[in-house]
Design a protein around this motif. Structure first.
Motif, PDB file in Angstrom:
ATOM      1  N   PHE A  80     -42.397 -40.830  -5.186  1.00  0.00           N
ATOM      2  CA  PHE A  80     -42.602 -41.701  -4.020  1.00  0.00           C
ATOM      3  C   PHE A  80     -43.968 -41.468  -3.373  1.00  0.00           C
TER       4      PHE A  80
ATOM      5  N   LYS B 290     -46.288 -44.396   2.330  1.00  0.00           N
ATOM      6  CA  LYS B 290     -45.350 -45.465   2.700  1.00  0.00           C
ATOM      7  C   LYS B 290     -44.256 -44.963   3.648  1.00  0.00           C
TER       8      LYS B 290
ATOM      9  N   PRO C 137     -38.335 -47.190   4.124  1.00  0.00           N
ATOM     10  CA  PRO C 137     -39.083 -48.184   3.346  1.00  0.00           C
ATOM     11  C   PRO C 137     -38.131 -49.007   2.466  1.00  0.00           C
ATOM     12  N   ARG C 138     -38.472 -50.286   2.279  1.00  0.00           N
ATOM     13  CA  ARG C 138     -37.550 -51.205   1.588  1.00  0.00           C
ATOM     14  C   ARG C 138     -37.109 -50.678   0.220  1.00  0.00           C
ATOM     15  N   GLU C 139     -38.047 -50.099  -0.546  1.00  0.00           N
ATOM     16  CA  GLU C 139     -37.691 -49.672  -1.908  1.00  0.00           C
ATOM     17  C   GLU C 139     -36.724 -48.485  -1.920  1.00  0.00           C
ATOM     18  N   LEU C 140     -36.575 -47.829  -0.753  1.00  0.00           N
ATOM     19  CA  LEU C 140     -35.639 -46.687  -0.706  1.00  0.00           C
ATOM     20  C   LEU C 140     -34.312 -47.046  -0.029  1.00  0.00           C
ATOM     21  N   GLU C 141     -34.124 -48.309   0.329  1.00  0.00           N
ATOM     22  CA  GLU C 141     -32.898 -48.741   1.015  1.00  0.00           C
ATOM     23  C   GLU C 141     -31.612 -48.294   0.313  1.00  0.00           C
TER      24      GLU C 141
ATOM     25  N   ARG D 277     -30.457 -44.841   1.449  1.00  0.00           N
ATOM     26  CA  ARG D 277     -30.591 -44.530   2.875  1.00  0.00           C
ATOM     27  C   ARG D 277     -29.526 -43.558   3.379  1.00  0.00           C
TER      28      ARG D 277
END
Ligand SMILES: C[S@@+](CC[C@H](N)C(=O)[O-])C[C@H]1O[C@@H](n2cnc3c(N)ncnc32)[C@H](O)[C@@H]1O
Length: 285
Positions: free
Chosen positions: A20, A24, A40-44, A47
């Motif tokens: 990662f 970001k 961050p969106r790519e880690l949603e 979460r």
């Protein structure tokens, strides 16, 4: 974000997502024993796992929430999603020797105004009457009343939940009779009940500062005193946000009152890329 918390978050992200990009990473905010994350969106999809790791690495945190939406609406409330720990949005936050009960799902609260609240308290003088036009759960008002022997801090908020918490916080911090919580629209209250009453007026709501400035001036005793004016400014790379706001407000002040000066001005915080919260300390004489 404190350096210590940032290091912990860097470690959590490095362990969970070695590939990662750290630039970001969006940060962590702590209110009482609640941690608020921007994921961050790519880690949603990860979460809840990130939330669990925060609980594990930060023993003082009891709940982890994710911020879903920024402050919005007239009450300036943010949207949250629960991630880990106790399912709650109420907490007690300590600042400058005061304790504030906050319900993050119902009221505005930002720990990022820590230094600004102290700065304003330090400017106040013994015996002053102060009007706080956008008081929230009472942070500015209660810190002032705790740190300085002021006479009264009339503290207005339009959000009934903020008003109720402000009443509780006034008792909790033993400043009843000095901090006076008032529920309603600060323009109407200023013009109906507080004309000529104040030595100092606080306007910590950038969205309404410009349109409510005439009412703030009306609150001043003998038409003189201090106004702490907060606004948001968008400034390009070759513009100075403080100068830009000073010029806008100077034009407005010229139409409202003959003798005024901007005695101090600064960026309080950066809100987004090239967007700043700026304060002007205006003296009307
Ligand atoms: C940015 S918050 C500031 C809160 C507080 N000063 C603090 O430091 O936590 C602005 C507050 O203004 C209140 N507000 C919005 N419109 C208002 C109005 N017309 N009259 C009085 N309060 C208002 C909101 O409910 C919110 O609590």
């Amino acid at each position: 974000m404190s350096g210590h918390r940032k290091k912990i978050m860097d470690r959590i992200y490095a362990e969970l997502f070695p590939e990662f990009e750290f630039k970001k990473f969006k940060g962590i905010e702590v209110v009482g024993d609640i941690a608020i994350l921007k994921i961050p969106r790519e880690l949603e999809p990860y979460r809840f796992r990130i939330g669990e790791e925060v609980l594990k690495h930060m023993p003082s945190i009891k709940t982890v929430l994710r911020q879903l939406s920024p402050t919005s609406g007239s009450h300036r409330v943010r949207g949250f999603e629960w991630l880990a720990g106790e399912r709650k949005t109420v907490t007690f936050h300590k600042e400058h020797g005061c304790t504030f009960k906050v319900d993050l799902s119902k009221v505005y609260f930002s720990p990022r105004l820590f230094f600004e609240r102290l700065r304003i308290a330090q400017l106040t003088k013994p015996g002053e009457v102060i009007v706080n036009m956008f008081a929230g759960v009472g942070c500015f008002s209660i810190i002032i009343a705790k740190l300085k022997p002021v006479s009264k801090v009339y503290s207005i908020d339009i959000n009934p939940d903020a008003y109720k918490l402000m009443v509780e916080n006034t008792k909790l911090n033993r400043v009843e009779g000095i901090v006076i919580p008032i529920l309603g629209d600060s323009k109407s209250i200023a013009e109906e009940a507080l004309i000529g009453s104040a030595d100092r007026v606080l306007m910590p709501l950038p969205e309404l500062a410009c349109s409510y400035l005439p009412s703030a001036i009306l609150c001043l005793k003998d038409s003189r005193g201090w106004i702490h004016y907060y606004d948001f400014v968008k400034a390009s790379s070759n513009e100075d946000p403080v100068k830009k706001l000073s010029e806008k407000v100077s034009k407005l002040l010229d139409t409202l009152t003959p003798h005024w000066s901007i005695e101090n001005s600064k960026v309080v915080r950066t809100i987004a890329s090239r967007t700043y919260q700026v304060v002007l300390d205006i003296h009307i004489s």
